[in-house]
Design a protein around this motif. Structure first.
Motif, short mmCIF file in Angstrom:
data_model
loop_
_atom_site.label_atom_id
_atom_site.label_comp_id
_atom_site.label_asym_id
_atom_site.label_seq_id
_atom_site.Cartn_x
_atom_site.Cartn_y
_atom_site.Cartn_z
N THR A 57 0.82 -1.20 0.00
CA THR A 57 0.00 0.00 0.00
C THR A 57 0.86 1.26 0.00
N ALA A 58 2.02 1.19 0.64
CA ALA A 58 2.92 2.35 0.69
C ALA A 58 3.41 2.76 -0.69
N GLY A 59 3.43 1.81 -1.62
CA GLY A 59 3.83 2.13 -2.99
C GLY A 59 5.25 1.74 -3.35
N HIS A 60 5.84 0.82 -2.61
CA HIS A 60 7.19 0.39 -2.98
C HIS A 60 7.16 -0.25 -4.36
N PRO A 61 8.08 0.16 -5.23
CA PRO A 61 7.97 -0.20 -6.65
C PRO A 61 8.54 -1.57 -6.97
N HIS A 62 8.15 -2.03 -8.13
CA HIS A 62 8.83 -3.18 -8.75
C HIS A 62 8.70 -3.04 -10.25
N SER A 63 9.49 -3.80 -10.98
CA SER A 63 9.47 -3.77 -12.43
C SER A 63 8.99 -5.11 -12.96
N LYS A 64 9.00 -5.26 -14.27
CA LYS A 64 8.65 -6.54 -14.89
C LYS A 64 9.68 -7.61 -14.56
N GLN A 65 10.85 -7.21 -14.10
CA GLN A 65 11.90 -8.17 -13.78
C GLN A 65 11.73 -8.80 -12.39
N LEU A 66 10.70 -8.41 -11.67
CA LEU A 66 10.49 -8.91 -10.31
C LEU A 66 10.40 -10.44 -10.27
N LYS A 67 11.10 -10.99 -9.31
CA LYS A 67 10.95 -12.40 -8.94
C LYS A 67 10.65 -12.44 -7.46
#
Length: 306
Positions: free
Chosen positions: A224-234
Motif C-alpha cells: 500500500t505504501a507504494g514500494h515499486p517493482h518492475s517486470k523483472q520482479l521475482k
C-alpha cells in the motif's frame, strides 16, 4: 464490529460493508487496501483459538497448508525492522539508509515523510519518490488486481486449499485467487502473457514449500505504501507450517531494475478460529460509482513501465 443491514444475506451484507469502508481510504490515500482499523476479515473472528496440535499432513507426507489464515496486514514492507538480508535474516544494511527525501511525494500510508528505506536503483528511487495515488490515481482504487505481493499483504485473510499437486490461494480481498502448481513436471506455456499476479511454481525443500513467481506485468506496487517493482520482479515466498495453528512465511524480493540488493520479510500466520469464514468482497459495488462521479481518479497505465 460489522453492522449487517436488515434483510440482507450475510455474504451480501459483508460485501456492502467492505465496499463502503474502502472508498474513504482510497480517496485519502490512506490504508489503500480498504481495511478499517483492527479488521482482519471474516465472521466469528472473536472466537478463541483451539490449542495447537501436530502439523497436518497431505497424502504424500508433506505438510498440509490448508486453512483460513490470518496473514499479517503489511501496508509498508519497509517499516520498522521488517527488512532483512535473505542470506542472514539479519537487518539489511545499504548505502544512504534512512536518508531523507525532501523532494518525494507525501506518504501513502501515514504522516511520516518518505525516506531512503530500501536499497533502490536510480529507477527504483524515482518510482518511490513520485508515487502519488491521490493525485495520479491508483489501480487498487479502480478495483484492478492488487498483484501477488499486495494480495498477500492485504488484511482480510486468505483461504489456502492444498493438494499434493497444487496450492490455491483464495483471497478475501476482492475475491481474488492465485493457483500454484507443485508438480515437478508442470510447465507454464512459453507464450503466456505477463499478468498482475505473475506465474508461480512451487517446490518442496524438506517441509518448507518454496513458491517462485515471475512474469509480472509491472503495473502493481509491492504494498500500500507504494514500494515499486518492475517486470523483472521475482518473488520467492516460503511457507513452513510450525503446528496446526501457526505458519512461518517469508517473502524475498529480487528485482535488479528496482533494487541493488535482494531483501526479505519474515512473518507469522495464524489459523483463524473455526467459526470464522471467508467472506465475499466487492470493490466495484461501491467504487465504480465513485470513479464515475470523479471522487476516485481514474488510473492509467504508467508510460515508464519497465
Amino acid at each position: 464490529m460489522i453492522i449487517r443491514p436488515r434483510g440482507l444475506k450475510p455474504l451480501l451484507a459483508a460485501s456492502l460493508v467492505a465496499a463502503v469502508v474502502v472508498v474513504p481510504a482510497l480517496i485519502a490515500g490512506q490504508r489503500g487496501d480498504g481495511a478499517p482499523a483492527g479488521r482482519q476479515g471474516g465472521a466469528g473472528r472473536g472466537a478463541p483459538q483451539a490449542p495447537a496440535g501436530p502439523i497436518p499432513r497431505l497424502a504424500n507426507g508433506k505438510p498440509d497448508l490448508s486453512g483460513l489464515w490470518a496473514n499479517p496486514y503489511t501496508a509498508n514492507m519497509a517499516a520498522g525492522k521488517n527488512v532483512l538480508d535473505p542470506k542472514t535474516r539479519q537487518p539489511l544494511t545499504f548505502a544512504r539508509q534512512g536518508e531523507a527525501l525532501p523532494d518525494a511525494k507525501a506518504s501513502a500510508t501515514g504522516n511520516a515523510a518518505r525516506t531512503y528505506d530500501l536499497p533502490y536503483t536510480e529507477w527504483g528511487l524515482a518510482q518511490w519518490k513520485k508515487y502519488d495515488p491521490v493525485n495520479d490515481g491508483d489501480y487498487a482504487g479502480n478495483c484492478l488486481p492488487f498483484g501477488l505481493s499486495r494480495n498477500i499483504n492485504s488484511p482480510h485473510g486468505v483461504q489456502l486449499i492444498h493438494h499434493p499437486d497444487a496450492l490455491a490461494f483464495l483471497f478475501e480481498q476482492n475475491t481474488w485467487h492465485t493457483w500454484v502448481p507443485v508438480r515437478p513436471e508442470f510447465k507454464w506455456p512459453a507464450d503466456l502473457p505477463a499478468t498482475w499476479n505473475g506465474s508461480s511454481l512451487g517446490r518442496w525443500d524438506g517441509d518448507t514449500l518454496i513458491i517462485e513467481t515471475t512474469g509480472f506485468n509491472g503495473y502493481t506496487k509491492l504494498d500500500t505504501a507504494g514500494h515499486p517493482h518492475s517486470k523483472q520482479l521475482k518473488l520467492t515466498n516460503t511457507f513452513r507450517r510450525l503446528d496446526s495453528n501457526t505458519m512461518e512465511h517469508t517473502v524475498t524480493v529480487h528485482d535488479p531494475r528496482a533494487y541493488t540488493q535482494d531483501w526479505m520479510n519474515v512473518r507469522t500466520w495464524r489459523v483463524k478460529p473455526a467459526t470464522d469464514v471467508l467472506m465475499e468482497y466487492s470493490c466495484d459495488e461501491n467504487n465504480l460509482g465513485a470513479i464515475i462521479e470523479g471522487a476516485i481518479k481514474i488510473w492509467k497505465i504508467p508510460e515508464d513501465i519497465d
